[in-house]
Design a protein around this motif. Structure first.
Motif, PDB file in Angstrom:
ATOM      1  N   ARG A   1       1.103  -1.024   0.027  1.00 23.25           N
ATOM      2  CA  ARG A   1       0.103   0.108  -0.447  1.00 23.25           C
ATOM      3  C   ARG A   1       0.955   1.181   0.047  1.00 23.25           C
ATOM      4  O   ARG A   1       2.333   1.575   0.620  1.00 23.25           O
TER       5      ARG A   1
ATOM      6  N   THR B   1       0.661   5.634  -0.169  1.00 25.66           N
ATOM      7  CA  THR B   1       0.249   6.687   0.076  1.00 25.66           C
ATOM      8  C   THR B   1       1.086   8.182  -0.410  1.00 25.66           C
ATOM      9  O   THR B   1       1.913   7.876  -0.239  1.00 25.66           O
TER      10      THR B   1
ATOM     11  N   LYS C   1      -3.367  10.028   0.615  1.00 29.05           N
ATOM     12  CA  LYS C   1      -4.310   9.749  -0.718  1.00 29.05           C
ATOM     13  C   LYS C   1      -3.593   8.249  -0.536  1.00 29.05           C
ATOM     14  O   LYS C   1      -2.162   8.285  -1.275  1.00 29.05           O
ATOM     15  N   GLU C   2      -4.484   7.274  -1.111  1.00 26.00           N
ATOM     16  CA  GLU C   2      -3.650   6.042  -1.551  1.00 26.00           C
ATOM     17  C   GLU C   2      -3.526   5.912  -3.095  1.00 26.00           C
ATOM     18  O   GLU C   2      -4.907   6.620  -3.634  1.00 26.00           O
TER      19      GLU C   2
END
Length: 229
Positions: A150, A152, A156-157
């Motif tokens: 993941r 960001t 914000k991803e």
């Protein structure tokens, strides 16, 4: 299991034969409709998704880019590595595919040995990423959770392809260190990758775009390569 989506039956059969000769399980599909029908069947039967999809851009019905969008939008298929193929061979097609989440690109006509090398390289890197247990890293407003795959940027991803993720991890883990294009090719794509250093530039470009303002921290070192600063 590797899926090949190709409407030219002669090419599709040759790819499947070559993959099986290289000791891969493989299945072929004429278009996106056949592909998604099989993916739905597998999901209903509790079977695993394919390890990788070879996806032609020019297809009847939905083209390869549309199919790729659907794959990346579905939770069950979003992490399947995808290698795009196109007879056009234009940089626009290549960048479009990479930006939508493709992990690699083959320009037709391509050799079967090159195809197998690309498949092995993508599978190897996807396997290593899945097994990675490094902690969360951060810098320049970017945060990478390696185990969860993941990223960001300023909270914000960001959705990155496998290669973009691997390249960002390498740069972020080694802040300030300059990497040549050749070293990035070797480390991210593998020593058996058949391609040009221009591949690195294309991926850096799409990575910077996706990171937005945070992309400025990936610096170009003229005549050498790139670093994270």
């Amino acid at each position: 299991m590797i899926f090949c989506v190709e409407d030219d039956s002669s090419i599709r059969e040759l790819v499947i034969y070559t993959l099986k000769t290289a000791e891969f399980e493989a299945a072929g599909f004429n278009d996106g409709q056949e592909l998604f029908r099989e993916l739905d069947r597998r999901a209903a039967a509790g079977e695993k998704v394919p390890e990788l999809i070879l996806l032609d851009i020019m297809l009847p019905g939905d083209d390869g880019l549309t199919i790729l969008k659907k794959l990346r939008a579905d939770e069950k298929t979003k992490n399947i590595p995808v290698i795009m193929a196109s007879a056009k061979g234009t940089e626009y097609d290549k960048v479009s595919g990479l930006d939508l989440g493709a992990d690699d690109y083959l320009a037709k006509p391509y050799g079967m040995m090159e195809m197998v090398a690309r498949v092995k390289a993508v599978l190897r890197r996807s396997g290593e990423t899945a097994e990675e247990t490094a902690p969360v890293m951060s810098g320049g407003g970017i945060e990478m959770d390696i185990p969860k795959h993941r990223v960001t940027a300023e909270g914000k991803e960001i959705q990155l392809t496998l290669k973009e993720f691997d390249m960002l991890e390498m740069l972020l883990r080694n802040k300030g260190q300059v990497f040549s294009r050749d070293s990035l090719l070797t480390e991210v794509w593998g020593i058996d990758f058949v391609g040009e250093t221009r591949t690195v530039d294309v991926h850096i470009g799409t990575l910077r775009t996706k990171l937005g303002a945070c992309g400025k921290h990936i610096k170009t070192v003229r005549g050498i390569g790139y670093k994270f600063e």
